[in-house]
Structure formats: structure tokens, C-alpha cells
Scaffold this active site. Structure first.
Site, PDB file in Angstrom:
ATOM      1  CG  ASN A  49      -1.888  -1.265   1.258  1.00 44.06           C
ATOM      2  OD1 ASN A  49      -1.717  -1.989   2.182  1.00 44.06           O
ATOM      3  ND2 ASN A  49      -2.542  -1.564   0.197  1.00 44.06           N
ATOM      4  CB  ILE A  56       0.466   6.844   1.162  1.00 38.78           C
ATOM      5  CG1 ILE A  56       1.956   6.939   1.598  1.00 38.78           C
ATOM      6  CG2 ILE A  56      -0.247   5.965   2.453  1.00 38.78           C
ATOM      7  CD1 ILE A  56       2.218   7.885   3.021  1.00 38.78           C
ATOM      8  CB  CYS A  57      -2.986   2.917  -1.265  1.00 40.21           C
ATOM      9  SG  CYS A  57      -4.545   2.580  -1.923  1.00 40.21           S
ATOM     10  CG  LEU A  58      -4.784   5.789   5.051  1.00 42.59           C
ATOM     11  CD1 LEU A  58      -5.100   4.150   5.715  1.00 42.59           C
ATOM     12  CD2 LEU A  58      -3.797   6.489   5.796  1.00 42.59           C
TER      13      LEU A  58
END
EC number: 2.3.2.34
Length: 127
Positions: A49, A56-58
Site C-alpha cells: 500500500n 500512499i494508498c489510504l
């Protein structure tokens, strides 16, 4: 214990000047003027992620999110820090990765993935 135990990871958080200021408009009563903070991981990491470039994948860092967990005016920097911490534990997501190569590596050969993570921690995340 997570894969990245013992590592020290640095994140740059760019908070907009208008952080959490609400704008009231006739057409859209509550609008967050600033949007989410911009966050980059400054430490090289092997993670599904987080890209090796630090993206960032959030969900909570997205202005809109399909899971309804995106940025909202009620979110705080504490939520951002909690979310980043959770990427190393309960929010770790191999099914919807940003770094496809890392996710595929884990699914193909977990032991090799763990070895590469430990190698990255040793090379890039030790203080």
C-alpha cells in the site's frame, strides 16, 4: 508483530493552510476548504500500500472514497497518524494494492516477501 517491526519510517505530512476550515455555501452546506493533508513516505519500503516512491494508498487521505472512509472536515491529524500506523497492521491490504509487485510477491511467496521486507528494513529503516 508486523513484517516491518524494528524499522523507523519517516512520513512527510503537508497540511494545507486552510486545514479543516469549513466553507458554508448555499449549494453545498459543509465543504472542507482544504481537503486531506498530502502524505509521502520518506523511507524506502517494500509494502503493498506504499509505493517505492513514497505514495500512499489510504482511504482517509482521499477526498472521496468508495468505502466512505475518505477525508472529511471532522478528521484530524491524529486520524492520519493512526491510519499510517494501521497500514502496518490491520489496514494492510494485499487485495487492493498500490504496489502491485509487492502484493503479488506476498501472494506468490510469503517467505520471500518477508525476506525482502526485512532486507529493506535493514537497509533503509534503521536509525
Amino acid at each position: 508483530e508486523c513484517f516491518w517491526s524494528g524499522g523507523r519510517f519517516w512520513f512527510a505530512i503537508d497540511v494545507p493552510k486552510e486545514y479543516n476550515i469549513l466553507v458554508i455555501r448555499a449549494t453545498d452546506p459543509l465543504t472542507d476548504a482544504s481537503g486531506p493533508p498530502q502524505v509521502k513516505c520518506q523511507t524506502r519500503i517494500w509494502h503493498p500500500n506504499i509505493s517505492e516512491d513514497g505514495d500512499i494508498c489510504l482511504s482517509l487521505l482521499r477526498e472521496s472514497s468508495i468505502d466512505a472512509m475518505g477525508w472529511a472536515p471532522t478528521r484530524t491529524l491524529k486520524d492520519v497518524v493512526w491510519g499510517l500506523n494501521s497500514l502496518f497492521t490491520d489496514l494492510l491490504n494485499f487485495d487492493d494494492p498500490l504496489n502491485d509487485e509487492a502484493a503479488d510477491h506476498y501472494l506468490r511467496d510469503r517467505d520471500s516477501f518477508e525476506h525482502k521486507v526485512r532486507d529493506y528494513v535493514h537497509k533503509y529503516a534503521k536509525s
